[in-house]
Design a protein around this motif. Structure first.
Motif, PDB file in Angstrom:
ATOM      1  N   HIS A  42       0.849  -1.196   0.000  1.00 15.26           N
ATOM      2  CA  HIS A  42       0.000   0.000   0.000  1.00 15.26           C
ATOM      3  C   HIS A  42       0.880   1.240   0.000  1.00 15.26           C
ATOM      4  CE1 HIS A  42      -2.700  -3.104   1.715  1.00 15.26           C
ATOM      5  NE2 HIS A  42      -3.609  -2.493   0.976  1.00 15.26           N
ATOM      6  N   PRO A  43       1.376   1.618  -1.190  1.00 17.27           N
ATOM      7  CA  PRO A  43       2.338   2.728  -1.277  1.00 17.27           C
ATOM      8  C   PRO A  43       1.804   4.021  -0.675  1.00 17.27           C
ATOM      9  CG  PRO A  43       1.733   1.936  -3.470  1.00 17.27           C
ATOM     10  CD  PRO A  43       1.113   1.008  -2.500  1.00 17.27           C
ATOM     11  N   GLU A  44       0.502   4.235  -0.754  1.00 16.45           N
ATOM     12  CA  GLU A  44      -0.061   5.494  -0.254  1.00 16.45           C
ATOM     13  C   GLU A  44      -0.028   5.556   1.282  1.00 16.45           C
ATOM     14  OE1 GLU A  44      -1.713   3.047  -1.633  1.00 16.45           O
ATOM     15  OE2 GLU A  44      -3.460   2.589  -0.392  1.00 16.45           O
ATOM     16  N   LYS A  45       0.160   4.387   1.933  1.00 15.73           N
ATOM     17  CA  LYS A  45       0.185   4.360   3.396  1.00 15.73           C
ATOM     18  C   LYS A  45       1.589   4.119   3.941  1.00 15.73           C
ATOM     19  CE  LYS A  45      -4.462   2.423   3.714  1.00 15.73           C
ATOM     20  NZ  LYS A  45      -5.207   1.185   4.008  1.00 15.73           N
ATOM     21  N   ALA A  49       7.695   3.826   1.043  1.00 16.00           N
ATOM     22  CA  ALA A  49       7.312   4.082  -0.353  1.00 16.00           C
ATOM     23  C   ALA A  49       7.415   5.570  -0.672  1.00 16.00           C
ATOM     24  CB  ALA A  49       5.898   3.580  -0.610  1.00 16.00           C
ATOM     25  N   GLU A  50       6.989   6.391   0.262  1.00 16.09           N
ATOM     26  CA  GLU A  50       7.045   7.830   0.045  1.00 16.09           C
ATOM     27  C   GLU A  50       8.485   8.289  -0.141  1.00 16.09           C
ATOM     28  OE1 GLU A  50       4.347   9.981   2.631  1.00 16.09           O
ATOM     29  OE2 GLU A  50       5.740  11.668   2.576  1.00 16.09           O
ATOM     30  N   GLY A  51       9.384   7.772   0.736  1.00 13.12           N
ATOM     31  CA  GLY A  51      10.793   8.132   0.655  1.00 13.12           C
ATOM     32  C   GLY A  51      11.431   7.678  -0.645  1.00 13.12           C
ATOM     33  N   MET A  52      10.950   6.547  -1.174  1.00 10.71           N
ATOM     34  CA  MET A  52      11.511   6.008  -2.411  1.00 10.71           C
ATOM     35  C   MET A  52      10.743   6.500  -3.634  1.00 10.71           C
ATOM     36  SD  MET A  52      12.124   2.115  -1.095  1.00 10.71           S
ATOM     37  CE  MET A  52      12.657   1.483  -2.683  1.00 10.71           C
ATOM     38  N   THR A  55       4.938   4.528  -6.237  1.00 11.89           N
ATOM     39  CA  THR A  55       3.493   4.727  -6.286  1.00 11.89           C
ATOM     40  C   THR A  55       2.737   3.452  -6.625  1.00 11.89           C
ATOM     41  OG1 THR A  55       3.689   5.428  -8.593  1.00 11.89           O
ATOM     42  CG2 THR A  55       3.668   7.166  -6.928  1.00 11.89           C
ATOM     43  N   GLU A  56       3.465   2.407  -7.050  1.00 10.37           N
ATOM     44  CA  GLU A  56       2.833   1.154  -7.423  1.00 10.37           C
ATOM     45  C   GLU A  56       3.218   0.061  -6.439  1.00 10.37           C
ATOM     46  OE1 GLU A  56       2.783  -0.868 -11.404  1.00 10.37           O
ATOM     47  OE2 GLU A  56       3.850   0.964 -11.904  1.00 10.37           O
TER      48      GLU A  56
END
Ligand SMILES: [Zn+2]
Length: 65
Positions: A42-45, A49-52, A55-56
Motif C-alpha cells: 500500500h504505497p499510499e500508506k 514508499a514515500e521516501g523512495m 506509487t505502485e
C-alpha cells in the motif's frame, strides 16, 4: 544469499532475471548488485514508499549500485 533477480536503477523495482527492461518505468538500466528487499503493498500508506517515491505496489530494493 544468491541475488537471482535484477533491480531497476531508475525506480528500484525488482524484476525477473530474464527481463531486459523494467516493466514499471521501461528503463533498461538493471542491476544485479542490490540490497534490502522491501515489499510494498500500500504505497499510499507507506513512509518507505514515500521516501523512495514509489506509487505502485510491488517488490523494491532499498539500495542499488
Ligand atoms: Zn524502473
Amino acid at each position: 544469499m544468491a541475488q537471482d533477480r535484477l533491480v531497476c536503477r531508475e525506480c528500484h523495482r525488482v524484476v525477473d532475471p530474464d527481463a531486459n527492461t523494467c516493466p514499471s518505468c521501461g528503463s533498461s538500466s538493471l542491476s544485479e548488485d542490490w540490497a534490502g528487499l522491501v515489499i510494498i503493498t500500500h504505497p499510499e500508506k507507506s513512509e518507505v514508499a514515500e521516501g523512495m517515491e514509489v506509487t505502485e505496489p510491488g517488490s523494491y530494493a532499498l539500495k542499488v549500485r
